[in-house]
Design a protein around this motif. Structure first.
Motif, PDB file in Angstrom:
ATOM      1  N   CYS A 181       0.852  -1.183   0.000  1.00 13.33           N
ATOM      2  CA  CYS A 181       0.000   0.000   0.000  1.00 13.33           C
ATOM      3  C   CYS A 181       0.893   1.240   0.000  1.00 13.33           C
ATOM      4  N   HIS A 182       0.251   2.405  -0.100  1.00  6.94           N
ATOM      5  CA  HIS A 182       0.980   3.677  -0.114  1.00  6.94           C
ATOM      6  C   HIS A 182       0.519   4.572   1.043  1.00  6.94           C
ATOM      7  N   LEU A 215       0.698  -4.424   7.757  1.00  9.30           N
ATOM      8  CA  LEU A 215       0.580  -3.400   6.715  1.00  9.30           C
ATOM      9  C   LEU A 215       1.989  -3.042   6.256  1.00  9.30           C
ATOM     10  N   CYS A 216       2.236  -3.136   4.954  1.00 12.26           N
ATOM     11  CA  CYS A 216       3.543  -2.804   4.392  1.00 12.26           C
ATOM     12  C   CYS A 216       3.437  -1.512   3.587  1.00 12.26           C
ATOM     13  N   THR A 217       4.149  -0.495   4.023  1.00 11.37           N
ATOM     14  CA  THR A 217       4.174   0.779   3.316  1.00 11.37           C
ATOM     15  C   THR A 217       5.163   0.700   2.151  1.00 11.37           C
ATOM     16  N   THR A 218       5.292   1.777   1.397  1.00  7.33           N
ATOM     17  CA  THR A 218       6.189   1.826   0.243  1.00  7.33           C
ATOM     18  C   THR A 218       7.187   2.952   0.477  1.00  7.33           C
ATOM     19  N   ASP A 219       8.494   2.613   0.545  1.00  3.35           N
ATOM     20  CA  ASP A 219       9.477   3.548   1.066  1.00  3.35           C
ATOM     21  C   ASP A 219      10.732   3.590   0.198  1.00  3.35           C
ATOM     22  N   ASP A 263      -3.103  -1.325  -2.304  1.00  2.00           N
ATOM     23  CA  ASP A 263      -2.391  -0.399  -3.192  1.00  2.00           C
ATOM     24  C   ASP A 263      -2.936   1.020  -3.024  1.00  2.00           C
ATOM     25  N   SER A 264      -3.328   1.386  -1.823  1.00  4.71           N
ATOM     26  CA  SER A 264      -4.101   2.604  -1.614  1.00  4.71           C
ATOM     27  C   SER A 264      -3.337   3.636  -0.806  1.00  4.71           C
ATOM     28  N   ARG A 265      -3.790   4.899  -0.934  1.00  2.00           N
ATOM     29  CA  ARG A 265      -3.286   5.999  -0.127  1.00  2.00           C
ATOM     30  C   ARG A 265      -4.305   6.454   0.922  1.00  2.00           C
ATOM     31  N   SER A 266      -5.396   5.720   1.063  1.00  3.05           N
ATOM     32  CA  SER A 266      -6.477   6.121   1.956  1.00  3.05           C
ATOM     33  C   SER A 266      -6.670   5.095   3.067  1.00  3.05           C
ATOM     34  N   PHE A 267      -6.812   5.580   4.302  1.00  3.88           N
ATOM     35  CA  PHE A 267      -7.072   4.688   5.428  1.00  3.88           C
ATOM     36  C   PHE A 267      -8.504   4.155   5.416  1.00  3.88           C
ATOM     37  N   LEU A 268      -9.321   4.636   4.495  1.00  5.31           N
ATOM     38  CA  LEU A 268     -10.695   4.152   4.393  1.00  5.31           C
ATOM     39  C   LEU A 268     -10.874   3.130   3.274  1.00  5.31           C
TER      40      LEU A 268
END
Length: 474
Positions: free
Chosen positions: A35-36, A154-158, A412-417
């Motif tokens: 996800c982002h 949850l894996c972020t993209t860094d 693959d989202s930028r939203s917590f919703l």
């Protein structure tokens, strides 16, 4: 008899599908391995002031729909108030029928806020105020939103240059949802524009405390950052590429190309391909040595609207499906790694649906029995993560490989919703299996098939990524 919209059996067209979903899939935890989401907002446990901030900020899916509906950019990314932006989205929503946004919008309103009313111009103010009142309560902080959706990992993209300070803060906080970084070295690969590339290498050098002058310096720096990410629990890399680079090259050619671009001169296409091909292989070898999973998101044609790119920057909704040739480059890249037994766990995602069968069959060439589903064809991505795209991906995967070993969905989202997208996927999955059972194409063995569905939803990813709790908080 008409079926009510978005009821408990949404997308579940048979009694067996309903049983599979409610008894086997629904309660499974979520491993969101790509996800982002911004880790700083999780570390700070951000409290959103209103639903516009939580829902519309950064969501270029919605932005594209609003533009198509004739909404001025002022109400999308401009200086309009948060209420005005929400109002324009509410007026757009009825026009999104048969687009996945219509489903996702109302799923998110129901699952997070208990709103069952359809969003439109007439209901906008009521829904806005109801959601805002909830978002301002402690139960709707960012961390509690993740808890609410049963997110386990949850894996972020860094970027490799990132300090990962927020991940270390989270590791020390005792937050039970595992928040892990993902190593995304796209900027280290972006050799086509010398000035921007050199600026990035300077930033990467500062992060590592070194000066990058040669190709060997770059590899040593990336290895150092790779080690640092590993210490923070990272077990995944990710690459966003038009296609894989697989040119033949010599070490002398790679050194010469790097020296040329580092001096500020532009590379020829052949020089750039040689340098990128070498970098990709070296990065893949790092992943293999550490036991990481490498991900490749292939086929996006980005930043097509140059005027709006200059105005708003990248990742603002001006990308599309590309029609790049994938198979030969992909085969050559994977074979080079496999030939030296340095091919690690790999997930391939395509954006062009014309490449479905290409990737679904490619993974079978490099599964060697060492790990179940070692090389995976990933879930429907970006423009393909809707009902039709998910069904096509699941059917093609079933036909060409083993769906039973699939590691499942991601946001693959930028939203917590956005977490109801996992529910959406699970409903589509259960509907396919349920239909096959009722049609006599699969046996009526719910313990067997329900177990496979639970594996796809959760257990396969849990075993495949093998995330550990050994994260350093300092």
């Amino acid at each position: 008899m008409k079926i009510p919209f978005l009821n408990d059996n949404f997308l579940l067209q048979t009694a067996t599908a309903r049983q599979l979903y409610h008894e086997y899939a629904a309660a499974m935890p979520i491993i969101d391995y790509h996800c982002h989401l911004p880790p700083n907002q999780i570390a700070e446990d951000r409290q959103f002031d209103n639903i516009t901030q939580a829902w519309l900020s950064g969501d270029h899916y919605k932005w594209r729909a609003m533009r198509t509906n004739g909404v001025s950019e002022r109400y999308i990314t401009g200086d309009a108030s948060d209420w005005e932006k929400f109002e324009q989205w509410a007026e757009t929503v009825p026009q999104t029928v048969r687009n996945p946004l219509y489903h996702w919008t109302h799923l998110e309103l129901q699952r997070y806020f208990g709103v069952t009313e359809l969003l439109n111009a007439g209901s906008a103010r009521r829904i806005y105020e109801q959601c805002n009142a909830l978002l301002r309560t402690p139960e709707y902080s960012v961390r509690n939103l993740l808890r609410k959706m049963n997110v386990e990992t949850l894996c972020t993209t860094d970027d490799p240059a990132d300090s990962l300070d927020h991940h270390r803060t989270l590791a020390a906080s005792g937050f039970e949802v595992q928040i892990l970084p993902t190593f995304r070295p796209d900027k280290a690969m972006a050799v086509e524009k010398a000035a921007a590339y050199n600026q990035y290498l300077d930033e990467l050098g500062v992060a590592a405390g070194v000066t990058i002058q040669t190709y060997d310096d770059l590899l040593a720096t990336l290895r150092q950052r790779h080690d640092f990410f590993h210490a923070q629990g990272c077990r995944l890399s990710d690459h966003g590429l038009e296609r894989l680079s697989s040119a033949d090259f010599t070490s002398e050619q790679v050194t010469a190309a790097f020296d040329k671009v580092r001096s500020g001169r532009e590379l020829s296409q052949a020089e750039a391909e040689a340098l990128k091909s070498s970098l990709l292989l070296d990065l893949a070898r790092l992943d293999h040595a550490r036991g990481w999973t490498q991900q490749f998101h292939l086929g996006a044609l980005r930043n097509n609207n140059s005027r709006m790119l200059r105005q708003l920057g990248p990742d603002t909704g001006w990308d599309s499906i590309g029609d790049f040739a994938q198979s030969r480059h992909l085969a050559l890249f994977l074979d080079r790694l496999d030939s030296s037994d340095q091919l690690g766990k790999t997930i391939l995602y395509n954006l062009n649906p014309a490449d479905n069968e290409v990737l679904a069959t490619m993974v079978g060439n490099f599964n060697d029995g060492s790990v179940a589903g070692k090389v995976q064809w990933g879930s429907g991505w970006w423009f393909l993560d809707q009902k039709d795209g998910i069904e096509k991906q699941l059917n093609t995967l079933s036909n060409m490989s083993l769906i039973s070993q699939f590691v499942g969905m991601l946001t693959d989202s930028r939203s917590f919703l956005s977490y109801p997208r996992h529910e959406y996927f699970r409903r589509v999955l259960c509907n396919l299996f349920g239909s096959d059972i009722e049609n006599g194409e699969l046996p009526d063995e719910l313990a067997l098939l329900g177990g496979i569905i639970q594996n796809i939803c959760y257990h396969n990813a849990k075993a495949y990524f093998n995330f550990c709790g050994c994260v350093s908080p300092t």
